[in-house]
Design an enzyme around this catalytic site. Structure first.
Site, short mmCIF file in Angstrom:
data_model
loop_
_atom_site.label_atom_id
_atom_site.label_comp_id
_atom_site.label_asym_id
_atom_site.label_seq_id
_atom_site.Cartn_x
_atom_site.Cartn_y
_atom_site.Cartn_z
N MET A 198 0.85 -1.20 0.00
CA MET A 198 0.00 0.00 0.00
C MET A 198 0.89 1.25 0.00
O MET A 198 0.42 2.34 0.34
CB MET A 198 -0.93 0.00 1.21
CG MET A 198 -1.88 -1.20 1.19
SD MET A 198 -3.40 -0.93 2.13
CE MET A 198 -2.76 -0.62 3.75
N GLY A 199 2.18 1.08 -0.36
CA GLY A 199 3.07 2.23 -0.41
C GLY A 199 3.52 2.66 0.97
O GLY A 199 3.45 1.89 1.92
N HIS A 234 9.14 1.32 3.38
CA HIS A 234 10.23 1.39 4.34
C HIS A 234 11.11 0.15 4.14
O HIS A 234 10.86 -0.66 3.22
CB HIS A 234 9.69 1.50 5.77
CG HIS A 234 8.63 0.48 6.09
ND1 HIS A 234 8.90 -0.88 6.13
CD2 HIS A 234 7.31 0.61 6.37
CE1 HIS A 234 7.79 -1.53 6.45
NE2 HIS A 234 6.81 -0.65 6.59
N HIS A 251 9.52 -3.27 3.47
CA HIS A 251 9.09 -3.54 2.10
C HIS A 251 10.28 -3.92 1.21
O HIS A 251 10.18 -4.77 0.34
CB HIS A 251 8.40 -2.30 1.49
CG HIS A 251 7.11 -1.93 2.15
ND1 HIS A 251 6.99 -0.83 2.96
CD2 HIS A 251 5.88 -2.51 2.12
CE1 HIS A 251 5.74 -0.73 3.39
NE2 HIS A 251 5.05 -1.74 2.91
N GLN A 263 -2.68 -11.91 8.37
CA GLN A 263 -2.86 -11.68 6.93
C GLN A 263 -2.19 -12.79 6.14
O GLN A 263 -2.74 -13.30 5.15
CB GLN A 263 -2.27 -10.31 6.56
CG GLN A 263 -2.21 -10.06 5.06
CD GLN A 263 -1.86 -8.63 4.72
OE1 GLN A 263 -2.72 -7.77 4.75
NE2 GLN A 263 -0.62 -8.36 4.37
N VAL A 308 11.07 -6.64 10.06
CA VAL A 308 12.25 -5.78 10.22
C VAL A 308 11.94 -4.79 11.33
O VAL A 308 10.84 -4.23 11.38
CB VAL A 308 12.58 -5.04 8.90
CG1 VAL A 308 13.80 -4.15 9.06
CG2 VAL A 308 12.78 -6.03 7.77
O1 PAF Z 1 -0.08 -5.65 3.80
C1 PAF Z 1 -0.52 -4.74 3.05
O2 PAF Z 1 0.14 -3.73 2.80
C2 PAF Z 1 -1.92 -4.90 2.43
O3 PAF Z 1 -2.79 -5.51 3.32
C3 PAF Z 1 -1.89 -5.63 1.08
C4 PAF Z 1 -1.43 -7.06 1.21
C5 PAF Z 1 -0.98 -4.87 0.10
C6 PAF Z 1 -3.31 -5.66 0.49
O4 PAF Z 1 -3.80 -4.38 0.28
#
Ligand code: PAF
Length: 269
Positions: free
Chosen positions: A18-19, A22, A25, A141, A164
């Protein structure tokens, strides 16, 4: 995206984000790169996974910086759609992950995992990755996505990258920038509370509720920390454990003012 995908040769990995990127990611991108010839990353603040009183509008969106970070990390394709492309007018189909999406995070964020499962399914159908990479910080998730991937026969491997942390133990999160300075100073108590669970486990504690209590005791000493839940659960099923030989997934959600943070550790022998 479909035509960009058609041009990719070899194994393709997908890093959904979702941008507000950091170092966490970037570790997902590295894991994706190590597992494939081409890395596709998505950049989309998914409205359907936010409740009406949640922080969708406030969620940070440093678009230019995100694109530069993906570029520097060698991502091959970035998919950054508009909401109207992912959810065109009249869109009504949702993926319901069932009970696993209704407990823990799901109990506090009704509909959240249906939103996650729906957008991840759309991304899998569009990008057709061989492997998709997620972070263990969002432990539930990961379990929900593995279940949906199996149940809907997506045929996508799910790879998981470790959490991290900052030097003071705070798990990296796009929401950390929203913390007030005094809350940022107190937030490392989250990891300290999880360390208390690790210590209890090391000393031989094997009762789930006692492990959760060790976490709560640390957090009760932090006035601004408002605990939503603490869980000691089976890492596969997410059912709370009683007396157990492990492994145990200890997870929690804590609010500091309007900012909600989650974290977890897995206890193993
Ligand atoms: O973990 C996230 O950033 C969000 O839940 C994802 C997996 C990109 C879905 O929108």
């Amino acid at each position: 995206m479909r035509s960009a995908r058609a041009a990719l040769k070899g194994r393709v990995s997908l890093v959904p984000t979702m941008g507000a990127l950091h170092a966490g990611h970037m570790s997902l991108v590295r894991l994706a790169r190590a597992q494939s010839d081409n890395v596709v990353a998505s950049l989309f603040v998914n409205p359907t996974q936010f409740g009406p009183n949640e922080d969708f509008a406030l969620y940070p969106r440093p678009r230019g910086r995100d694109l530069q970070m993906f570029r520097d990390a060698g991502v091959d394709v970035v998919y950054a759609p508009l909401a109207s492309e992912v959810y065109p007018p009249g869109d009504s189909t949702r993926v319901d992950p069932g009970e696993m999406g209704a407990i823990l995070e799901g109990a506090h964020r009704p509909g959240h995992f249906a939103g996650v499962a729906t957008v991840v399914t759309k991304l899998f159908v569009l990008v057709r990755p061989d492997v998709a990479v997620f972070g263990e910080k969002d432990a539930q998730q990961v379990r929900v996505i593995k279940r949906v991937t199996r149940d809907l026969m997506h045929g996508v491997e799910i790879a998981v990258a470790p959490t991290v942390r900052e030097a003071d133990g705070l798990a990296l999160s796009s929401r950390n920038v929203l913390l007030k300075p005094e809350d940022r100073a107190a937030a490392p108590a989250i990891y300290q509370s999880l360390r208390a669970a690790m210590d209890a486990w090391q000393k031989g504690e094997r009762r789930g509720p006692a492990i959760s209590n060790a976490v709560r005791t640390v957090l009760s000493g932090v006035p601004q920390a408002e605990v939503e839940y603490v869980s000691a659960a089976d890492p596969e099923t997410l059912a709370e454990v009683g007396l157990t030989s492990g492994p145990v997934l200890v997870s929690l959600a804590v609010r500091f003012g309007s900012v909600r943070l989650i974290d977890n550790v897995t206890l193993t022998t």
